[in-house]
Design a protein around this motif. Structure first.
Motif, PDB file in Angstrom:
ATOM      1  N   SER A  60     -11.120   5.226   1.053  1.00 16.88           N
ATOM      2  CA  SER A  60     -10.424   5.322   2.336  1.00 16.88           C
ATOM      3  C   SER A  60     -11.056   6.431   3.171  1.00 16.88           C
ATOM      4  O   SER A  60     -11.510   7.440   2.626  1.00 16.88           O
ATOM      5  CB  SER A  60      -8.936   5.607   2.100  1.00 16.88           C
ATOM      6  OG  SER A  60      -8.242   5.645   3.329  1.00 16.88           O
TER       7      SER A  60
ATOM      8  N   ARG B 218      10.066   1.071   9.641  1.00 14.97           N
ATOM      9  CA  ARG B 218      11.225   1.661   8.963  1.00 14.97           C
ATOM     10  C   ARG B 218      12.452   0.754   9.009  1.00 14.97           C
ATOM     11  O   ARG B 218      13.496   1.108   8.472  1.00 14.97           O
ATOM     12  CB  ARG B 218      11.580   3.011   9.604  1.00 14.97           C
ATOM     13  CG  ARG B 218      10.617   4.113   9.242  1.00 14.97           C
ATOM     14  CD  ARG B 218      10.852   5.307  10.110  1.00 14.97           C
ATOM     15  NE  ARG B 218      10.626   4.943  11.507  1.00 14.97           N
ATOM     16  CZ  ARG B 218      10.796   5.749  12.541  1.00 14.97           C
ATOM     17  NH1 ARG B 218      11.203   6.970  12.352  1.00 14.97           N
ATOM     18  NH2 ARG B 218      10.545   5.341  13.771  1.00 14.97           N
TER      19      ARG B 218
ATOM     20  N   ASP C 267       8.834  -8.628  11.592  1.00 13.13           N
ATOM     21  CA  ASP C 267       8.109  -9.103  12.780  1.00 13.13           C
ATOM     22  C   ASP C 267       6.596  -9.053  12.515  1.00 13.13           C
ATOM     23  O   ASP C 267       5.864  -9.966  12.893  1.00 13.13           O
ATOM     24  CB  ASP C 267       8.461  -8.244  14.001  1.00 13.13           C
ATOM     25  CG  ASP C 267       7.698  -8.709  15.229  1.00 13.13           C
ATOM     26  OD1 ASP C 267       7.908  -9.852  15.649  1.00 13.13           O
ATOM     27  OD2 ASP C 267       6.864  -7.946  15.734  1.00 13.13           O
TER      28      ASP C 267
ATOM     29  N   GLY D  10      -0.058   3.739  15.074  1.00 13.53           N
ATOM     30  CA  GLY D  10       0.686   4.819  14.412  1.00 13.53           C
ATOM     31  C   GLY D  10       2.039   5.047  15.056  1.00 13.53           C
ATOM     32  O   GLY D  10       2.400   4.403  16.056  1.00 13.53           O
TER      33      GLY D  10
ATOM     34  N   SER E 159      11.387  -4.677  12.304  1.00  9.57           N
ATOM     35  CA  SER E 159       9.992  -4.483  12.723  1.00  9.57           C
ATOM     36  C   SER E 159       9.022  -4.866  11.606  1.00  9.57           C
ATOM     37  O   SER E 159       7.968  -5.446  11.871  1.00  9.57           O
ATOM     38  CB  SER E 159       9.744  -3.061  13.237  1.00  9.57           C
ATOM     39  OG  SER E 159       9.951  -2.112  12.238  1.00  9.57           O
TER      40      SER E 159
ATOM     41  N   ASP F  34       0.836  -1.210   0.000  1.00  6.49           N
ATOM     42  CA  ASP F  34       0.000   0.000   0.000  1.00  6.49           C
ATOM     43  C   ASP F  34       0.866   1.253   0.000  1.00  6.49           C
ATOM     44  O   ASP F  34       1.748   1.403   0.842  1.00  6.49           O
ATOM     45  CB  ASP F  34      -0.893   0.000   1.251  1.00  6.49           C
ATOM     46  CG  ASP F  34      -1.808   1.222   1.284  1.00  6.49           C
ATOM     47  OD1 ASP F  34      -2.731   1.277   0.456  1.00  6.49           O
ATOM     48  OD2 ASP F  34      -1.584   2.121   2.114  1.00  6.49           O
TER      49      ASP F  34
ATOM     50  N   SER G  13      -2.875   2.126  10.222  1.00  6.42           N
ATOM     51  CA  SER G  13      -2.303   2.425  11.554  1.00  6.42           C
ATOM     52  C   SER G  13      -2.712   1.355  12.564  1.00  6.42           C
ATOM     53  O   SER G  13      -3.193   1.677  13.666  1.00  6.42           O
ATOM     54  CB  SER G  13      -2.727   3.817  12.031  1.00  6.42           C
ATOM     55  OG  SER G  13      -2.320   4.809  11.113  1.00  6.42           O
TER      56      SER G  13
HETATM   57  N1  LIG Z   1      -5.524   5.791   4.293  1.00  6.76           N
HETATM   58  C1  LIG Z   1      -5.027   6.587   5.184  1.00  6.76           C
HETATM   59  O1  LIG Z   1      -5.512   7.712   5.414  1.00  6.76           O
HETATM   60  C2  LIG Z   1      -3.823   6.135   5.968  1.00  6.76           C
HETATM   61  C3  LIG Z   1      -3.365   6.863   7.091  1.00  6.76           C
HETATM   62  C4  LIG Z   1      -2.265   6.389   7.804  1.00  6.76           C
HETATM   63  C5  LIG Z   1      -1.629   5.206   7.388  1.00  6.76           C
HETATM   64  N2  LIG Z   1      -2.079   4.524   6.274  1.00  6.76           N
HETATM   65  C6  LIG Z   1      -1.429   3.253   5.824  1.00  6.76           C
HETATM   66  O2  LIG Z   1      -1.235   2.391   6.935  1.00  6.76           O
HETATM   67  C7  LIG Z   1       0.149   2.052   7.057  1.00  6.76           C
HETATM   68  C8  LIG Z   1       0.519   1.880   8.515  1.00  6.76           C
HETATM   69  O3  LIG Z   1       0.142   3.016   9.238  1.00  6.76           O
HETATM   70  P1  LIG Z   1       1.083   3.826  10.248  1.00  6.76           P
HETATM   71  O4  LIG Z   1       2.479   3.804   9.772  1.00  6.76           O
HETATM   72  O5  LIG Z   1       0.377   5.114  10.486  1.00  6.76           O
HETATM   73  O6  LIG Z   1       0.901   3.088  11.619  1.00  6.76           O
HETATM   74  P2  LIG Z   1       1.265   1.727  12.334  1.00  6.76           P
HETATM   75  O7  LIG Z   1       1.475   0.634  11.375  1.00  6.76           O
HETATM   76  O8  LIG Z   1       0.221   1.577  13.378  1.00  6.76           O
HETATM   77  O9  LIG Z   1       2.637   2.112  13.087  1.00  6.76           O
HETATM   78  C9  LIG Z   1       3.809   2.146  12.379  1.00  6.76           C
HETATM   79  C10 LIG Z   1       4.982   2.215  13.310  1.00  6.76           C
HETATM   80  O10 LIG Z   1       4.915   1.208  14.313  1.00  6.76           O
HETATM   81  C11 LIG Z   1       6.137   0.558  14.472  1.00  6.76           C
HETATM   82  N3  LIG Z   1       5.934  -0.894  14.329  1.00  6.76           N
HETATM   83  C12 LIG Z   1       5.019  -1.485  13.528  1.00  6.76           C
HETATM   84  N4  LIG Z   1       5.101  -2.829  13.654  1.00  6.76           N
HETATM   85  C13 LIG Z   1       6.102  -3.075  14.526  1.00  6.76           C
HETATM   86  C14 LIG Z   1       6.677  -4.265  15.057  1.00  6.76           C
HETATM   87  N5  LIG Z   1       6.211  -5.456  14.671  1.00  6.76           N
HETATM   88  N6  LIG Z   1       7.684  -4.142  15.942  1.00  6.76           N
HETATM   89  C15 LIG Z   1       8.152  -2.924  16.319  1.00  6.76           C
HETATM   90  N7  LIG Z   1       7.657  -1.760  15.839  1.00  6.76           N
HETATM   91  C16 LIG Z   1       6.639  -1.848  14.967  1.00  6.76           C
HETATM   92  C17 LIG Z   1       7.067   1.025  13.376  1.00  6.76           C
HETATM   93  O11 LIG Z   1       8.142   1.699  13.939  1.00  6.76           O
HETATM   94  P3  LIG Z   1       9.544   1.874  13.149  1.00  6.76           P
HETATM   95  O12 LIG Z   1       9.244   2.725  11.980  1.00  6.76           O
HETATM   96  O13 LIG Z   1      10.407   2.506  14.165  1.00  6.76           O
HETATM   97  O14 LIG Z   1       9.980   0.507  12.702  1.00  6.76           O
HETATM   98  C18 LIG Z   1       6.202   1.895  12.493  1.00  6.76           C
HETATM   99  O15 LIG Z   1       6.784   3.099  12.063  1.00  6.76           O
HETATM  100  C19 LIG Z   1       0.887   3.192   6.332  1.00  6.76           C
HETATM  101  O16 LIG Z   1       2.152   2.797   5.871  1.00  6.76           O
HETATM  102  C20 LIG Z   1      -0.067   3.483   5.197  1.00  6.76           C
HETATM  103  O17 LIG Z   1       0.162   2.559   4.141  1.00  6.76           O
HETATM  104  C21 LIG Z   1      -3.163   4.975   5.588  1.00  6.76           C
END
Ligand SMILES: NC(=O)c1ccc[n+]([C@@H]2O[C@H](COP(=O)([O-])OP(=O)(O)OC[C@H]3O[C@@H](n4cnc5c(N)ncnc54)[C@H](OP(=O)(O)O)[C@@H]3O)[C@@H](O)[C@H]2O)c1
Length: 292
Positions: free
Chosen positions: A159, A259, A266, A213, A263, A50, A209
């Motif tokens: 979305s 990043r 995992d 997030g 992670s 995505d 998220s």
């Molecule tokens: N449609 C929308 O409006 C919208 C909005 C937000 C996000 N998104 C999508 O959803 C995806 C994910 O959302 P998000 O990045 O906001 O939130 P998330 O996945 O809830 O959190 C991401 C952060 O959590 C940490 N993390 C995740 N899994 C981990 C694990 N197994 N172990 C340790 N740390 C972990 C990571 O840290 P590190 O980076 O330090 O590894 C990462 O940066 C985005 O990439 C995007 O594609 C869509």
């Protein structure tokens, strides 16, 4: 990896997908690390990726994440045939801010730019990033219908939408997937019936998220319910939360992100992690504070 249906007329996909946002916004890693993350999750069986045109630093950097995906896919040695790349249009990044732009003219232009950034003739899944309150929703969806007619996009996703908006769109197009926020911190997709509505119509629900997030996920390792549960299961607290997200419906596919290779990889282990009914209800009932 377990698979789940992406939506009407689309193939089944690996039950965990990876989103590229943290690889391209503020505090992003270098390009080589970003590509290594994407290669690692593809090697682990992820089949759906995505991205969005606005996963970048600002208006001058539009398409950063799509270009990164294109580079990673070009240099990946695996079989690309079954991969689905989902992107989005409908937002802009003036001077680094996040704003809506759901005007049909913008969506048409944004889609052309995304085609070039991804280096493809047709985008697999094109999602309206968010409804724009200053544009009739049907006009934005109508623009996607036109792009589909022109064969620039294959499937249409939405979305940040409500049940009423899903129904409004379904009167115009086949909606394959809905991407809304879902984590133990933010449960509105359950409470407003969006997940159940999608399930009823065979629409995939892409949970964004899913671990809360960039800020809130840091609370998981010390959470009083999650930490002991994760230890007992021999999994990370993040993986346990992703398993809870997946358990919210047979149509739910979490969009994990990270990043670092560690992670991101995992998160892919969650597909084989099963929580018991007791585990699920303990998380249901636990408090998840969003306070700083
Ligand atoms: N449609 C929308 O409006 C919208 C909005 C937000 C996000 N998104 C999508 O959803 C995806 C994910 O959302 P998000 O990045 O906001 O939130 P998330 O996945 O809830 O959190 C991401 C952060 O959590 C940490 N993390 C995740 N899994 C981990 C694990 N197994 N172990 C340790 N740390 C972990 C990571 O840290 P590190 O980076 O330090 O590894 C990462 O940066 C985005 O990439 C995007 O594609 C869509």
């Amino acid at each position: 990896m377990e698979t789940r249906s992406l939506g009407p007329g689309a193939p089944d996909e690996g039950a965990v997908t990876i989103g590229g946002m943290p690889l391209s916004i503020r505090d992003r890693p270098d390009e080589a690390t970003g590509i290594a993350v994407l290669h690692a999750v593809l090697d682990a069986g992820v089949t759906l990726l995505d991205t969005a045109d606005v996963y970048c630093l600002d208006h001058k950097d539009i398409g950063h994440n799509e270009r990164l995906f294109a580079k990673a896919l070009k240099t990946w040695s695996g079989d690309r045939h079954n991969l689905v790349v989902a992107t989005k249009g409908g937002m802009v990044r003036p001077e680094g801010g996040w704003e809506h732009d759901g005007r049909p003219a913008h969506l048409t232009q944004a889609c052309d730019k995304s085609l070039r950034a991804l280096g493809v003739d047709r985008i697999d899944l094109y999602q309206l990033h968010t409804p724009d309150p200053s544009v009739p929703f049907a006009d934005s969806v109508g623009a996607l219908a036109e792009l589909q007619k022109q064969e620039k996009i294959r499937w249409i996703g939405l979305s940040n939408v409500s049940v009423a908006q899903i129904e409004e769109a379904r009167a115009l197009v086949t909606v394959v997937s809905v991407q809304n926020r879902l984590s133990p911190f933010f449960r509105e997709a359950i409470e407003t019936g969006v997940i159940a509505h999608c399930a009823e119509h065979g629409i995939g629900f892409l949970a964004y998220s899913p671990v809360g997030g960039g800020r809130l996920n840091k609370k998981l390792p010390t959470h009083p319910v999650l930490a002991p549960m994760a230890e007992r299961l021999g999994a990370s607290p993040h993986a346990v939360v992703l398993a809870w997200v997946m358990a919210q419906g047979p149509n739910v596919i979490p969009i994990a992100a990270g990043r670092s290779v560690k992670s991101a990889l995992d998160s892919t282990t969650v597909a084989s992690l099963k929580l018991t009914a007791d585990d699920l209800s303990s998380i249901d009932e636990a408090g998840f504070s969003i306070a700083r």
